[in-house]
Design a protein around this motif. Structure first.
Motif, PDB file in Angstrom:
ATOM      1  N   GLY A  81       0.808  -1.207   0.000  1.00 57.89           N
ATOM      2  CA  GLY A  81       0.000   0.000   0.000  1.00 57.89           C
ATOM      3  C   GLY A  81       0.846   1.264   0.000  1.00 57.89           C
ATOM      4  N   LEU A  82       1.929   1.245   0.767  1.00 58.35           N
ATOM      5  CA  LEU A  82       2.829   2.401   0.843  1.00 58.35           C
ATOM      6  C   LEU A  82       3.487   2.654  -0.502  1.00 58.35           C
ATOM      7  N   THR A  83       3.867   1.591  -1.193  1.00 66.05           N
ATOM      8  CA  THR A  83       4.498   1.727  -2.511  1.00 66.05           C
ATOM      9  C   THR A  83       3.519   2.274  -3.538  1.00 66.05           C
ATOM     10  N   VAL A  84       2.328   1.709  -3.591  1.00 67.06           N
ATOM     11  CA  VAL A  84       1.329   2.113  -4.590  1.00 67.06           C
ATOM     12  C   VAL A  84       0.865   3.552  -4.361  1.00 67.06           C
ATOM     13  N   SER A  85       0.812   3.983  -3.099  1.00 64.17           N
ATOM     14  CA  SER A  85       0.269   5.309  -2.778  1.00 64.17           C
ATOM     15  C   SER A  85       1.108   6.451  -3.350  1.00 64.17           C
ATOM     16  N   THR A  86       2.391   6.221  -3.613  1.00 65.32           N
ATOM     17  CA  THR A  86       3.242   7.297  -4.145  1.00 65.32           C
ATOM     18  C   THR A  86       3.780   7.009  -5.534  1.00 65.32           C
ATOM     19  N   MET A  87       3.649   5.766  -5.992  1.00 58.54           N
ATOM     20  CA  MET A  87       4.246   5.369  -7.266  1.00 58.54           C
ATOM     21  C   MET A  87       3.685   6.169  -8.440  1.00 58.54           C
ATOM     22  N   SER A  88       2.363   6.406  -8.437  1.00 61.82           N
ATOM     23  CA  SER A  88       1.731   7.064  -9.587  1.00 61.82           C
ATOM     24  C   SER A  88       2.228   8.492  -9.778  1.00 61.82           C
ATOM     25  N   THR A  89       2.291   9.281  -8.695  1.00 66.33           N
ATOM     26  CA  THR A  89       2.727  10.675  -8.838  1.00 66.33           C
ATOM     27  C   THR A  89       4.221  10.758  -9.144  1.00 66.33           C
ATOM     28  N   THR A  90       5.024   9.907  -8.517  1.00 60.18           N
ATOM     29  CA  THR A  90       6.472   9.942  -8.751  1.00 60.18           C
ATOM     30  C   THR A  90       6.798   9.621 -10.202  1.00 60.18           C
ATOM     31  N   LEU A  91       6.225   8.555 -10.736  1.00 59.84           N
ATOM     32  CA  LEU A  91       6.511   8.177 -12.119  1.00 59.84           C
ATOM     33  C   LEU A  91       5.891   9.153 -13.112  1.00 59.84           C
ATOM     34  N   SER A  92       4.755   9.740 -12.766  1.00 59.26           N
ATOM     35  CA  SER A  92       4.147  10.741 -13.657  1.00 59.26           C
ATOM     36  C   SER A  92       5.046  11.951 -13.825  1.00 59.26           C
ATOM     37  N   ILE A  93       5.694  12.352 -12.734  1.00 65.89           N
ATOM     38  CA  ILE A  93       6.617  13.485 -12.800  1.00 65.89           C
ATOM     39  C   ILE A  93       7.861  13.116 -13.604  1.00 65.89           C
ATOM     40  N   LEU A  94       8.435  11.950 -13.331  1.00 68.85           N
ATOM     41  CA  LEU A  94       9.673  11.550 -13.997  1.00 68.85           C
ATOM     42  C   LEU A  94       9.464  11.280 -15.485  1.00 68.85           C
ATOM     43  N   TRP A  95       8.305  10.722 -15.846  1.00 72.85           N
ATOM     44  CA  TRP A  95       8.050  10.381 -17.239  1.00 72.85           C
ATOM     45  C   TRP A  95       7.455  11.527 -18.044  1.00 72.85           C
ATOM     46  N   PHE A  96       6.428  12.183 -17.470  1.00 69.09           N
ATOM     47  CA  PHE A  96       5.633  13.131 -18.244  1.00 69.09           C
ATOM     48  C   PHE A  96       5.704  14.567 -17.715  1.00 69.09           C
TER      49      PHE A  96
END
Length: 319
Positions: A81-96
């Motif tokens: 849960g801790l991983t999923v809760s921040t994964m989306s925003t972190t990767l969105s910033i790094l990728w897009f």
């Protein structure tokens, strides 16, 4: 580009009742931050696959349906849960470079982020109690840590988290944000959001302090007390082999406590006192604080817990 975004955010926060925040990727390295997504993706993959493997092994193997493994399954669930809760925003910033987030979405992310953090702290206390009973009162281990009692402990940890987190986050809805709301991390972190408010945050600070006392202020002394009593009990064992065996059963839990609390305390100190610390250091510490426990916990328990290691090796050989 960043200055233009800041100006738009200021205008939005002055004219709209729905504030917008700017998340931060890797400060000063925006031109190459897409490359940082590679190690981040690897770490997220290790965290998700490792904890999923632990959960699968514990659920499917009846021989592992014992108190210690039940608490470990709670820890792995929390880490997922801790991983999923921040994964989306972190990767969105790094990728897009998609770094804008509304207050409502920020509150939702903080609910899961801080919620899973508090649950993990509570689970570590439960695991410390498990080790205390196993070493100091082994003959009553199964009668003290029954399935019903384990369920009650899990419900108490979850209820405590919800009761503390919900009022803390609802108070954010009454704050005004009228500056360039650039956050320090790639996710919403409550102390970081509070610093950007223009209105009075005294109620938020009091509520946050009460929450801190009722969680870390209780959990940390409980863990320390458990190990003090464990050490006193182990030192009373006559044989060195018996002392070594007793201490070895605590190594995994001690490692889990260290990799959870040390980064958390370090990040809190940097937020409070590290005004001169470079922004890139803030960013890296914030990401280490969240990704380190989910990545290392499955590795520690797979290596140090004989029953789990044996089952995992057997599964890997049959693939």
């Amino acid at each position: 580009m960043l200055q233009l975004q800041d100006n738009r955010v200021i205008l939005n926060n002055l004219t709209s009742p729905f504030p917008t925040f700017l998340l931060t990727g890797i400060p000063g390295l925006e031109s190459v931050q897409a490359w940082f997504s590679i190690p981040f993706c690897c770490l997220y993959a290790i965290a998700l696959s490792g904890n999923s493997m632990i959960l699968y092994v514990i659920i499917t193997q009846k021989s592992l349906h014992e108190p210690m493994c039940c608490f470990l399954s709670m820890l792995s669930t929390t880490d997922v849960g801790l991983t999923v809760s921040t994964m989306s925003t972190t990767l969105s910033i790094l990728w897009f470079e998609a770094n804008q987030i509304s207050l409502d979405n920020c509150i939702i992310q903080m609910f899961f982020l801080h919620g899973f953090t508090l649950i993990e702290s509570g689970v570590l206390v439960a695991m410390a109690f498990d080790r205390y009973v196993a070493i100091c009162n082994p003959l009553r281990y199964t009668t003290i840590l029954t399935n019903l009692r384990i369920i009650q402990m899990g419900l108490f940890i979850t209820t405590r988290t919800v009761v503390i987190i919900v009022p803390l986050l609802l108070l954010l809805k009454h704050l005004s944000f009228c500056r360039a709301n650039a956050l320090s991390h790639s996710y919403c972190y409550h102390p970081d959001v509070i610093k950007l408010a223009c209105s009075d945050t005294q109620a938020n600070s009091i509520c946050g302090l009460i929450g801190l006392v009722l969680t870390t202020g209780i959990d940390t002394p409980c863990i320390a007390l458990s190990y003090f009593m464990i050490i006193c009990s182990v030192l009373g064992i006559a044989s060195s082999e018996g002392r070594h065996k007793a201490f070895s059963t605590c190594v995994s839990h001690i490692g889990a406590v260290a990799i959870f609390y040390i980064p958390m305390v370090s990040l809190s100190l940097v937020h409070r006192y590290g005004r001169s610390v470079p922004r890139v250091a803030h960013s890296m510490m914030a990401n280490i604080y969240l990704i380190l426990p989910p990545v290392l916990n499955p590795i520690i328990y797979s290596v140090k817990t004989k029953q789990i290691r044996k089952v995992i090796l057997h599964l890997l050989q049959t693939i």
